[in-house]
Design a protein around this motif. Structure first.
Motif, PDB file in Angstrom:
ATOM      1  N   LEU A 107     -10.377 -21.980   2.967  1.00 42.43           N
ATOM      2  CA  LEU A 107      -9.101 -21.651   2.628  1.00 42.43           C
ATOM      3  C   LEU A 107      -8.694 -20.295   2.626  1.00 42.43           C
ATOM      4  CD1 LEU A 107      -8.263 -24.391  -0.266  1.00 42.43           C
ATOM      5  CD2 LEU A 107      -7.647 -24.566   1.987  1.00 42.43           C
ATOM      6  N   PRO A 108      -7.398 -19.871   3.014  1.00 42.87           N
ATOM      7  CA  PRO A 108      -7.169 -18.312   3.038  1.00 42.87           C
ATOM      8  C   PRO A 108      -7.149 -17.790   1.537  1.00 42.87           C
ATOM      9  CG  PRO A 108      -5.121 -19.480   2.978  1.00 42.87           C
ATOM     10  CD  PRO A 108      -6.328 -20.681   3.262  1.00 42.87           C
ATOM     11  N   PRO A 109      -7.447 -16.708   1.511  1.00 43.52           N
ATOM     12  CA  PRO A 109      -8.025 -16.023   0.010  1.00 43.52           C
ATOM     13  C   PRO A 109      -6.638 -15.896  -0.916  1.00 43.52           C
ATOM     14  CG  PRO A 109      -7.972 -14.420   1.776  1.00 43.52           C
ATOM     15  CD  PRO A 109      -7.789 -15.439   2.186  1.00 43.52           C
ATOM     16  N   SER A 110      -5.455 -15.900  -0.507  1.00 45.69           N
ATOM     17  CA  SER A 110      -4.366 -16.014  -1.314  1.00 45.69           C
ATOM     18  C   SER A 110      -3.214 -17.366  -0.387  1.00 45.69           C
ATOM     19  CB  SER A 110      -3.443 -14.692  -1.010  1.00 45.69           C
ATOM     20  OG  SER A 110      -2.272 -14.882  -2.021  1.00 45.69           O
ATOM     21  N   PRO A 111      -2.628 -17.907  -1.435  1.00 47.67           N
ATOM     22  CA  PRO A 111      -2.567 -17.761  -2.805  1.00 47.67           C
ATOM     23  C   PRO A 111      -3.752 -18.392  -3.541  1.00 47.67           C
ATOM     24  CG  PRO A 111      -1.277 -19.839  -2.055  1.00 47.67           C
ATOM     25  CD  PRO A 111      -1.805 -19.293  -0.747  1.00 47.67           C
ATOM     26  N   SER A 112      -4.004 -17.776  -4.813  1.00 47.74           N
ATOM     27  CA  SER A 112      -5.248 -18.446  -5.583  1.00 47.74           C
ATOM     28  C   SER A 112      -5.095 -18.207  -6.770  1.00 47.74           C
ATOM     29  CB  SER A 112      -6.600 -17.391  -5.084  1.00 47.74           C
ATOM     30  OG  SER A 112      -6.477 -16.303  -5.381  1.00 47.74           O
ATOM     31  N   LEU A 113      -6.092 -18.157  -7.798  1.00 45.49           N
ATOM     32  CA  LEU A 113      -6.081 -17.996  -9.147  1.00 45.49           C
ATOM     33  C   LEU A 113      -5.769 -16.563  -9.684  1.00 45.49           C
ATOM     34  CD1 LEU A 113      -6.462 -19.361 -12.121  1.00 45.49           C
ATOM     35  CD2 LEU A 113      -8.712 -18.150 -11.909  1.00 45.49           C
ATOM     36  N   LEU A 114      -6.271 -15.601  -8.561  1.00 48.30           N
ATOM     37  CA  LEU A 114      -5.798 -14.389  -8.762  1.00 48.30           C
ATOM     38  C   LEU A 114      -4.145 -14.269  -8.922  1.00 48.30           C
ATOM     39  CD1 LEU A 114      -8.361 -12.461  -6.695  1.00 48.30           C
ATOM     40  CD2 LEU A 114      -8.705 -13.351  -9.167  1.00 48.30           C
ATOM     41  N   ASP A 115      -3.611 -14.843  -7.971  1.00 50.74           N
ATOM     42  CA  ASP A 115      -2.097 -14.635  -7.878  1.00 50.74           C
ATOM     43  C   ASP A 115      -1.546 -15.107  -9.132  1.00 50.74           C
ATOM     44  OD1 ASP A 115      -1.794 -13.707  -4.996  1.00 50.74           O
ATOM     45  OD2 ASP A 115      -2.878 -15.539  -4.669  1.00 50.74           O
ATOM     46  N   VAL A 116      -1.750 -16.114  -9.680  1.00 51.91           N
ATOM     47  CA  VAL A 116      -1.458 -16.933 -10.964  1.00 51.91           C
ATOM     48  C   VAL A 116      -1.547 -15.789 -12.222  1.00 51.91           C
ATOM     49  CG1 VAL A 116      -1.615 -18.662 -12.550  1.00 51.91           C
ATOM     50  CG2 VAL A 116      -1.641 -19.277 -10.136  1.00 51.91           C
ATOM     51  N   ALA A 117      -2.748 -15.232 -12.275  1.00 50.84           N
ATOM     52  CA  ALA A 117      -3.145 -14.445 -13.282  1.00 50.84           C
ATOM     53  C   ALA A 117      -2.514 -13.202 -13.202  1.00 50.84           C
ATOM     54  CB  ALA A 117      -4.882 -14.292 -13.167  1.00 50.84           C
ATOM     55  N   ALA A 118      -2.178 -12.511 -12.008  1.00 52.70           N
ATOM     56  CA  ALA A 118      -1.543 -11.262 -12.084  1.00 52.70           C
ATOM     57  C   ALA A 118      -0.155 -11.365 -12.141  1.00 52.70           C
ATOM     58  CB  ALA A 118      -1.603 -10.865 -10.492  1.00 52.70           C
ATOM     59  N   ALA A 119       0.366 -12.676 -12.127  1.00 57.01           N
ATOM     60  CA  ALA A 119       1.706 -12.898 -12.667  1.00 57.01           C
ATOM     61  C   ALA A 119       2.337 -13.067 -13.957  1.00 57.01           C
ATOM     62  CB  ALA A 119       2.655 -13.846 -11.676  1.00 57.01           C
ATOM     63  N   ALA A 120       0.929 -13.423 -14.524  1.00 56.99           N
ATOM     64  CA  ALA A 120       1.050 -14.243 -16.116  1.00 56.99           C
ATOM     65  C   ALA A 120       1.603 -13.409 -17.227  1.00 56.99           C
ATOM     66  CB  ALA A 120      -0.473 -14.379 -16.625  1.00 56.99           C
ATOM     67  N   GLY A 121       1.629 -11.876 -16.976  1.00 62.63           N
ATOM     68  CA  GLY A 121       2.236 -10.887 -17.956  1.00 62.63           C
ATOM     69  C   GLY A 121       3.788 -10.709 -17.441  1.00 62.63           C
ATOM     70  N   GLN A 122       4.173 -11.190 -16.206  1.00 68.98           N
ATOM     71  CA  GLN A 122       5.579 -10.933 -15.918  1.00 68.98           C
ATOM     72  C   GLN A 122       6.562 -11.713 -16.684  1.00 68.98           C
ATOM     73  OE1 GLN A 122       5.906  -8.169 -14.014  1.00 68.98           O
ATOM     74  NE2 GLN A 122       3.817  -8.212 -13.858  1.00 68.98           N
ATOM     75  N   PRO A 123       7.902 -11.191 -17.076  1.00 68.10           N
ATOM     76  CA  PRO A 123       8.784 -12.021 -17.814  1.00 68.10           C
ATOM     77  C   PRO A 123       9.243 -13.180 -16.968  1.00 68.10           C
ATOM     78  CG  PRO A 123       9.509  -9.709 -17.221  1.00 68.10           C
ATOM     79  CD  PRO A 123       8.253  -9.972 -16.550  1.00 68.10           C
ATOM     80  N   TYR A 124       9.042 -13.340 -15.769  1.00 72.62           N
ATOM     81  CA  TYR A 124       9.400 -14.539 -14.982  1.00 72.62           C
ATOM     82  C   TYR A 124       7.940 -14.741 -14.161  1.00 72.62           C
ATOM     83  CZ  TYR A 124      13.956 -13.507 -16.471  1.00 72.62           C
ATOM     84  OH  TYR A 124      15.248 -13.526 -17.476  1.00 72.62           O
ATOM     85  N   PRO A 125       7.024 -15.264 -14.520  1.00 70.09           N
ATOM     86  CA  PRO A 125       5.913 -15.334 -13.627  1.00 70.09           C
ATOM     87  C   PRO A 125       5.876 -16.303 -12.505  1.00 70.09           C
ATOM     88  CG  PRO A 125       5.564 -16.850 -15.450  1.00 70.09           C
ATOM     89  CD  PRO A 125       6.902 -16.021 -15.860  1.00 70.09           C
ATOM     90  N   GLY A 126       6.912 -16.906 -12.287  1.00 64.96           N
ATOM     91  CA  GLY A 126       6.841 -17.944 -11.132  1.00 64.96           C
ATOM     92  C   GLY A 126       6.273 -19.279 -11.409  1.00 64.96           C
ATOM     93  N   SER A 127       6.009 -20.233 -10.285  1.00 67.58           N
ATOM     94  CA  SER A 127       5.344 -21.430 -10.742  1.00 67.58           C
ATOM     95  C   SER A 127       4.125 -21.524 -10.082  1.00 67.58           C
ATOM     96  CB  SER A 127       6.224 -22.413  -9.631  1.00 67.58           C
ATOM     97  OG  SER A 127       5.615 -23.580  -9.362  1.00 67.58           O
TER      98      SER A 127
END
Length: 279
Positions: free
Chosen positions: A55-75
């Motif tokens: 699989l490609p390296p993105s999307p991955s857990l890193l993308d989820v974690a990077a967005a976790a602190g955002q007001p609207y972290p996405g799905s």
């Protein structure tokens, strides 16, 4: 909100990821409003699925974690990949450093919010944390259920006993999944370890191979000639959905259990069709 099931082990490599994938593949399609579960690789030592399936390296857990602190972290589902046998997974990159940082972000309030989703979200997250440690304690506390995976021999079960499972705050939400041959009866394991639910997952090399290759396939989970691992995983999934285990002798004809399967009325969850059998 989504159901959160954390899967892990206390020692060795007993097959946590394989158990999570089998559960996802065998999850009853009529549950959770028809929303398929998603496996999330959250092992701080690094992931396996990205390399296994190319699989490609993105999307991955890193993308989820990077967005976790955002007001609207996405799905969370926006980072999921479709595996060849019909399971959705958020994969992690190899390597302890980046994965350890990602898991730490998941344990924050923002990370747990991403895993759970909004009030209107349905489905189940099967969170594969690998070996249990202090870094995942917040996730264990948050989980609706914790599935501990262990091999069935004396040595791994002794390690499990020394872990002090009965004293854990989440023990009442815990299920032990014993993988492969086990010389002990389920009620012995449950009594010794201080856990009320014990399930057996048989060795099933053919099904594991089907879940490891790049060839697209459909894993049979009910009916005639259901693979042993899928039958056991389906029963385990039903027990998790019911929050109370599968009563002994009440697995349903569709699980196609082997004749003479051992039962135990003292253990709510006894899912083995071929306990201790090799296939």
């Amino acid at each position: 909100m989504r159901r959160l099931v954390v899967l892990g082990s206390v020692t060795g490599a007993p097959g946590v990821t394989t158990t999570a994938l089998a559960l996802a593949a065998a999850w009853p399609p009529d549950r959770d409003g028809g929303v398929r579960p998603v496996v999330v690789e959250a092992d701080g030592s690094g992931g396996d699925l990205l390399i296994r399936f190319g699989l490609p390296p993105s999307p991955s857990l890193l993308d989820v974690a990077a967005a976790a602190g955002q007001p609207y972290p996405g799905s969370l589902l926006g980072a999921a990949s479709e595996l060849p046998f019909g399971v959705r997974a958020v994969v992690a990159v190899p390597g302890r450093g980046p994965c350890g940082d990602a898991v730490r972000l998941l344990t924050t309030e923002g990370g747990r919010r991403v895993l759970r989703g909004e009030e209107s979200d349905r489905g189940t997250v099967l969170l594969d944390v690998g070996r249990l440690g202090e870094d995942v304690e917040p996730l264990l506390a948050e989980a609706d259920q914790v599935v501990l995976v262990a091999r069935g021999g004396a040595e791994p079960l002794t390690h499990m006993s020394l872990y002090g499972l009965g004293g854990q705050s989440w023990a009442e939400r815990g299920v032990l999944a014993v993988v492969g041959p086990c010389p002990y009866a389920p009620h012995e394991v449950a009594r010794t370890l201080g856990i009320g639910q014990v399930g057996f997952l048989p060795w099933d090399a053919r099904t594991v191979a089907a879940m490891s290759g790049s060839r697209r396939t459909v894993l049979r989970t009910s009916g005639f000639r259901t693979p042993p691992l899928m039958a056991a995983a389906r029963a385990l999934a039903r027990g998790l959905i019911g929050h109370g285990g599968v009563p002994a002798g009440d697995h349903g004809a569709e699980d196609n259990e082997a004749p003479g399967a051992e039962r135990s009325c003292t253990v709510p969850l006894e899912v083995s069709g071929e306990r201790g059998g090799l296939s």
